[in-house]
Design a protein around this motif. Structure first.
Motif, short mmCIF file in Angstrom:
data_model
loop_
_atom_site.label_atom_id
_atom_site.label_comp_id
_atom_site.label_asym_id
_atom_site.label_seq_id
_atom_site.Cartn_x
_atom_site.Cartn_y
_atom_site.Cartn_z
N PHE A 43 49.79 53.19 35.77
CA PHE A 43 49.59 51.94 36.62
C PHE A 43 48.81 51.98 37.88
CE2 PHE A 43 50.72 48.21 39.35
CZ PHE A 43 50.09 47.42 38.79
N PRO A 44 49.18 52.88 38.66
CA PRO A 44 48.14 52.91 40.05
C PRO A 44 46.83 53.40 39.65
CG PRO A 44 50.21 54.37 40.21
CD PRO A 44 50.32 53.83 38.87
N ILE A 46 45.05 52.53 36.61
CA ILE A 46 44.53 51.15 36.01
C ILE A 46 44.14 50.53 37.08
CG2 ILE A 46 45.03 49.55 34.63
CD1 ILE A 46 47.03 51.34 32.91
N LEU A 47 45.03 50.22 38.07
CA LEU A 47 44.80 49.30 39.11
C LEU A 47 43.64 49.84 40.20
CD1 LEU A 47 45.68 46.68 40.72
CD2 LEU A 47 47.25 48.22 42.05
N ALA A 50 40.38 49.00 38.40
CA ALA A 50 40.24 47.50 38.33
C ALA A 50 39.55 47.37 39.89
CB ALA A 50 41.58 46.63 38.09
N PHE A 51 40.37 47.88 40.99
CA PHE A 51 39.57 47.80 42.22
C PHE A 51 38.28 48.22 42.12
CE2 PHE A 51 43.95 48.12 44.36
CZ PHE A 51 44.22 46.73 44.17
N THR A 187 52.07 52.60 45.31
CA THR A 187 51.00 52.29 44.40
C THR A 187 49.71 51.83 44.95
OG1 THR A 187 53.08 51.70 43.07
CG2 THR A 187 50.76 50.85 42.15
N PHE A 188 49.78 50.96 45.91
CA PHE A 188 48.48 50.41 46.47
C PHE A 188 47.56 51.56 46.98
CE2 PHE A 188 46.15 48.81 50.01
CZ PHE A 188 45.25 47.68 49.29
N ALA A 191 46.08 53.85 44.23
CA ALA A 191 44.94 52.90 43.55
C ALA A 191 43.69 52.75 44.18
CB ALA A 191 45.64 51.46 43.29
#
Length: 386
Positions: A43-44, A46-47, A50-51, A187-188, A191
């Motif tokens: 998920f990180p 994938i995020l 997207a960023f 996570t942020f 990402a």
């Protein structure tokens, strides 16, 4: 059937696929848990992807206009610094938008909700008096209206208790809260770093992806996949750019025109409409409903003027601004735009409304290419059918 080497390979592939399908259907809970674990791990990244996709659009704009190739070609250090400097400008822009939301929108929302209680308490008796005059001949309805008691403070207490109770159920302890915050920040951060790496090394990553595709996929299929990826990126970036520019223009028009007409909450409603206008078709109407409600509590006449102003500006935006700013960037007929927004909203809410238009546009373009190819194979001129 001739059991040559090629046919045996196909039969073996079918048997393996069938066996995997049966296992997946039999142990579907294990399969779902496995994919959930994989999604949690990735998920990180994938995020971050997207960023990077979203930030790449303004970064390309800054790099293209501030550092054109013909100007920096002979200056080696400037050529190397163009990409990082453009990325820094984008990050400053993002921080500026977040600061506007935090220091302008949120305080105004707080002040609005603070004054909303007194506005409603002053407005309700007027409505009760008007209703009593309308139902003057019906004592039962007049008595019911007169007994209505609106206590804003009690409503606020119930709302606070609800959120406090709900938060207590979800967050059992301070440790859980701290763990959630740390996990979210981690996570942020991952990402964000991954997105910066993609943006700074995108040409190198593009070459690596092409090498992998051509190494493991037949050349024709790899080239077709790259064309689909290119079409998808161009469609999404054009749609994202157009929607953002159009939303800023529409929000500015409302803020300025409402200030001129001395309508309350001009800046707040302009920002709200700018954000809601990012949602195609229905977004601006959501902002209109919020703005009309806020103004109605202060001055019903001004609320009516605001609705009329909204209809006028919406016509200007739909007939003049939107066709020139967004234009036919997604290349999708209006009926399919409506269908994409409706389906996307039903499946994924607001996020679905945002992403389904470019997705449907890509599918529409690919299907159109297939149709034209089939017509060409049958030696039919598409213009004759039109």
């Amino acid at each position: 059937m001739d059991l040559n080497k090629e046919n045996i390979k196909k039969i073996r592939g079918i048997i393996i696929f069938t066996a995997l399908l049966i296992v997946c259907l039999w142990k579907y809970d294990v399969v779902f848990e496995f994919f959930r674990f994989i999604f949690g791990v990735t998920f990180p990244f994938i995020l971050g992807g997207a960023f990077a996709f979203v930030l790449n659009v303004p970064m390309n704009f800054f790099q293209r206009h501030l550092f054109p190739e013909e100007r920096i070609e002979k200056i080696r250090w400037l050529k190397k610094a163009a990409r990082p400097f453009s990325l820094i400008l984008v990050l400053i822009l993002v921080i500026g938008v977040v600061s506007v939301v935090m220091f302008i929108l949120i305080p105004q929302l707080g002040a609005t909700f603070g004054s909303l209680g007194s506005s409603i308490q002053n407005f309700v008796p007027k409505v009760q008096k008007w209703a009593e005059n309308v139902f003057e001949g019906n004592e039962q309805i007049r008595s019911w209206i007169g007994n209505l008691n609106f206590d804003w403070n009690r409503i606020m207490e119930v709302g606070v208790d609800f959120f406090r109770h709900g938060a207590g159920n979800m967050l059992d302890s301070t440790i859980t809260v701290a763990r959630s915050i740390i996990s979210g920040l981690t996570t942020f951060f991952i990402a964000f770093v991954f997105a910066c790496y993609i943006l700074l090394q995108k040409e190198k990553l593009n070459i690596q992806v092409k090498k992998v595709m051509f190494a493991f996929i037949p050349r024709g299929k790899a080239e077709a996949a790259l064309e689909v990826f290119s079409l998808t990126y161009n469609t999404f970036s054009s749609f994202l750019t157009g929607q953002c520019v159009e939303a800023v223009i529409l929000g500015s028009m409302f803020a300025v025109s409402m200030s001129v007409l001395k309508i309350p909450y001009a800046l707040l409603i302009g920002i709200v409409i700018a954000f809601t206008a990012l949602i195609p078709i229905f977004g601006a109407f959501i902002g209109c409903a919020i703005g009309a409600f806020l103004i109605f509590m202060v001055n019903p006449v001004k609320a009516l003027i605001f609705v009329i102003l909204f209809l006028i500006l919406q016509q200007i935006e739909g007939n003049l601004i939107y066709p020139h700013v967004v234009g036919n960037s997604v290349g999708l007929p209006s009926i399919w735009v409506l269908a994409a927004v409706s389906i996307g909203g039903s499946l994924m809410g607001i996020v679905g409304m945002l992403i389904f238009i470019p997705i449907v546009s890509v599918l529409y373009a690919l299907f159109r290419e297939i149709v034209y190819l089939k017509l060409k194979q049958q030696q039919i001129d598409p213009s004759e059918i039109e």
